[in-house]
Design a protein around this motif. Structure first.
Motif, PDB file in Angstrom:
ATOM      1  N   THR A  67       0.830  -1.203   0.000  1.00  0.00           N
ATOM      2  CA  THR A  67       0.000   0.000   0.000  1.00  0.00           C
ATOM      3  C   THR A  67       0.867   1.256   0.000  1.00  0.00           C
ATOM      4  O   THR A  67       0.646   2.179  -0.789  1.00  0.00           O
ATOM      5  N   GLN A  68       1.847   1.282   0.870  1.00  0.00           N
ATOM      6  CA  GLN A  68       2.729   2.458   0.961  1.00  0.00           C
ATOM      7  C   GLN A  68       3.519   2.665  -0.324  1.00  0.00           C
ATOM      8  O   GLN A  68       3.639   3.797  -0.814  1.00  0.00           O
ATOM      9  N   SER A  69       4.047   1.596  -0.881  1.00  0.00           N
ATOM     10  CA  SER A  69       4.843   1.703  -2.111  1.00  0.00           C
ATOM     11  C   SER A  69       3.989   2.144  -3.296  1.00  0.00           C
ATOM     12  O   SER A  69       4.411   2.992  -4.096  1.00  0.00           O
ATOM     13  N   TYR A  70       2.801   1.593  -3.413  1.00  0.00           N
ATOM     14  CA  TYR A  70       1.915   1.971  -4.525  1.00  0.00           C
ATOM     15  C   TYR A  70       1.467   3.421  -4.375  1.00  0.00           C
ATOM     16  O   TYR A  70       1.424   4.180  -5.343  1.00  0.00           O
ATOM     17  N   TRP A  71       1.164   3.827  -3.159  1.00  0.00           N
ATOM     18  CA  TRP A  71       0.762   5.212  -2.905  1.00  0.00           C
ATOM     19  C   TRP A  71       1.886   6.162  -3.347  1.00  0.00           C
ATOM     20  O   TRP A  71       1.622   7.190  -3.969  1.00  0.00           O
ATOM     21  N   GLN A  72       3.129   5.790  -3.047  1.00  0.00           N
ATOM     22  CA  GLN A  72       4.279   6.614  -3.456  1.00  0.00           C
ATOM     23  C   GLN A  72       4.384   6.677  -4.977  1.00  0.00           C
ATOM     24  O   GLN A  72       4.688   7.743  -5.531  1.00  0.00           O
ATOM     25  N   GLU A  73       4.144   5.561  -5.644  1.00  0.00           N
ATOM     26  CA  GLU A  73       4.153   5.572  -7.110  1.00  0.00           C
ATOM     27  C   GLU A  73       3.074   6.509  -7.652  1.00  0.00           C
ATOM     28  O   GLU A  73       3.321   7.272  -8.588  1.00  0.00           O
ATOM     29  N   LEU A  74       1.903   6.451  -7.057  1.00  0.00           N
ATOM     30  CA  LEU A  74       0.819   7.329  -7.506  1.00  0.00           C
ATOM     31  C   LEU A  74       1.182   8.799  -7.289  1.00  0.00           C
ATOM     32  O   LEU A  74       0.961   9.636  -8.164  1.00  0.00           O
ATOM     33  N   GLU A  75       1.735   9.103  -6.120  1.00  0.00           N
ATOM     34  CA  GLU A  75       2.125  10.485  -5.817  1.00  0.00           C
ATOM     35  C   GLU A  75       3.177  11.009  -6.794  1.00  0.00           C
ATOM     36  O   GLU A  75       3.216  12.198  -7.076  1.00  0.00           O
ATOM     37  N   ALA A  76       4.020  10.122  -7.304  1.00  0.00           N
ATOM     38  CA  ALA A  76       5.105  10.530  -8.194  1.00  0.00           C
ATOM     39  C   ALA A  76       4.618  10.844  -9.610  1.00  0.00           C
ATOM     40  O   ALA A  76       5.348  11.447 -10.396  1.00  0.00           O
ATOM     41  N   GLY A  77       3.400  10.454  -9.937  1.00  0.00           N
ATOM     42  CA  GLY A  77       2.882  10.674 -11.282  1.00  0.00           C
ATOM     43  C   GLY A  77       1.616  11.511 -11.273  1.00  0.00           C
ATOM     44  O   GLY A  77       1.168  11.990 -10.230  1.00  0.00           O
ATOM     45  N   LYS A  78       1.064  11.712 -12.451  1.00  0.00           N
ATOM     46  CA  LYS A  78      -0.185  12.467 -12.586  1.00  0.00           C
ATOM     47  C   LYS A  78      -1.153  11.773 -13.538  1.00  0.00           C
ATOM     48  O   LYS A  78      -2.136  12.354 -13.975  1.00  0.00           O
ATOM     49  N   GLU A  79      -0.881  10.502 -13.855  1.00  0.00           N
ATOM     50  CA  GLU A  79      -1.727   9.785 -14.810  1.00  0.00           C
ATOM     51  C   GLU A  79      -3.161   9.652 -14.317  1.00  0.00           C
ATOM     52  O   GLU A  79      -4.076   9.456 -15.095  1.00  0.00           O
ATOM     53  N   TRP A  80      -3.355   9.781 -13.027  1.00  0.00           N
ATOM     54  CA  TRP A  80      -4.664   9.642 -12.394  1.00  0.00           C
ATOM     55  C   TRP A  80      -5.481  10.932 -12.438  1.00  0.00           C
ATOM     56  O   TRP A  80      -6.653  10.929 -12.109  1.00  0.00           O
ATOM     57  N   GLN A  81      -4.882  12.034 -12.841  1.00  0.00           N
ATOM     58  CA  GLN A  81      -5.567  13.329 -12.785  1.00  0.00           C
ATOM     59  C   GLN A  81      -6.910  13.355 -13.534  1.00  0.00           C
ATOM     60  O   GLN A  81      -7.877  13.924 -13.024  1.00  0.00           O
ATOM     61  N   PRO A  82      -7.032  12.733 -14.722  1.00  0.00           N
ATOM     62  CA  PRO A  82      -8.346  12.731 -15.390  1.00  0.00           C
ATOM     63  C   PRO A  82      -9.448  12.081 -14.544  1.00  0.00           C
ATOM     64  O   PRO A  82     -10.606  12.501 -14.604  1.00  0.00           O
ATOM     65  N   LEU A  83      -9.093  11.089 -13.741  1.00  0.00           N
ATOM     66  CA  LEU A  83     -10.082  10.444 -12.877  1.00  0.00           C
ATOM     67  C   LEU A  83     -10.507  11.394 -11.757  1.00  0.00           C
ATOM     68  O   LEU A  83     -11.693  11.495 -11.431  1.00  0.00           O
ATOM     69  N   VAL A  84      -9.561  12.094 -11.191  1.00  0.00           N
ATOM     70  CA  VAL A  84      -9.870  13.082 -10.145  1.00  0.00           C
ATOM     71  C   VAL A  84     -10.745  14.190 -10.732  1.00  0.00           C
ATOM     72  O   VAL A  84     -11.705  14.634 -10.103  1.00  0.00           O
ATOM     73  N   ASP A  85     -10.424  14.616 -11.949  1.00  0.00           N
ATOM     74  CA  ASP A  85     -11.230  15.651 -12.605  1.00  0.00           C
ATOM     75  C   ASP A  85     -12.684  15.210 -12.740  1.00  0.00           C
ATOM     76  O   ASP A  85     -13.604  16.006 -12.491  1.00  0.00           O
ATOM     77  N   LEU A  86     -12.903  13.962 -13.133  1.00  0.00           N
ATOM     78  CA  LEU A  86     -14.274  13.450 -13.247  1.00  0.00           C
ATOM     79  C   LEU A  86     -14.983  13.483 -11.897  1.00  0.00           C
ATOM     80  O   LEU A  86     -16.142  13.900 -11.807  1.00  0.00           O
ATOM     81  N   LEU A  87     -14.290  13.035 -10.855  1.00  0.00           N
ATOM     82  CA  LEU A  87     -14.887  13.046  -9.514  1.00  0.00           C
ATOM     83  C   LEU A  87     -15.231  14.472  -9.080  1.00  0.00           C
ATOM     84  O   LEU A  87     -16.287  14.706  -8.496  1.00  0.00           O
ATOM     85  N   GLN A  88     -14.352  15.406  -9.366  1.00  0.00           N
ATOM     86  CA  GLN A  88     -14.592  16.797  -8.975  1.00  0.00           C
ATOM     87  C   GLN A  88     -15.740  17.418  -9.780  1.00  0.00           C
ATOM     88  O   GLN A  88     -16.345  18.384  -9.342  1.00  0.00           O
ATOM     89  N   GLN A  89     -16.036  16.829 -10.931  1.00  0.00           N
ATOM     90  CA  GLN A  89     -17.194  17.256 -11.733  1.00  0.00           C
ATOM     91  C   GLN A  89     -18.438  16.474 -11.323  1.00  0.00           C
ATOM     92  O   GLN A  89     -19.452  16.494 -12.010  1.00  0.00           O
TER      93      GLN A  89
END
Length: 122
Positions: A67-89
């Motif tokens: 969990t900690q290692s994957y979270w760090q990988e996610l924090e290091a990138g921005k590939e997830w930003q389109p998903l966050v944008d959808l949630l914020q909409q």
């Protein structure tokens, strides 16, 4: 009303795909045709790295470390930003994954990460 993230095992997926459905595995699921996933976007870039995925398969008892290692990988990138944008909409999304383990898989971590990012106010 807050947008939600539904987690669904890819082998339980039925057509047609819900709007904003994303396959979040790095590898294409065995035995699943591209036609069966029509309308699903494959976001392999948000999945754990090959190295981390392989390590976890050999060390299944190390959930906290994974969990900690994957979270760090996610924090290091921005590939997830389109998903966050959808949630914020205020749009619901569905994350499809192949793991047999319903309690300990990367989609759970990704969901929690995305919800945290969507609820941040900068």
């Amino acid at each position: 009303m807050q947008a939600t993230i539904t987690l669904k095992r890819i082998y339980d997926h039925t057509q047609p795909a819900a709007e904003n459905s994303f396959l979040v595995d790095r590898l294409w699921p065995r035995g699943i045709s591209k036609e069966r996933l029509q309308g699903v976007v494959w976001l392999k870039s948000v999945a754990p790295s090959n190295e981390l995925r392989q390590w976890f398969h050999k060390n299944l008892e190390e959930w906290t470390q994974f969990t900690q290692s994957y979270w760090q990988e996610l924090e290091a990138g921005k590939e997830w930003q389109p998903l966050v944008d959808l949630l914020q909409q205020n749009q619901n999304i569905t994350l499809l994954y192949g793991s047999k383990n319903l309690q300990q898989n990367h989609a759970i971590i990704l969901r929690d990460f995305l919800l945290g990012k969507a609820n941040q106010t900068d």
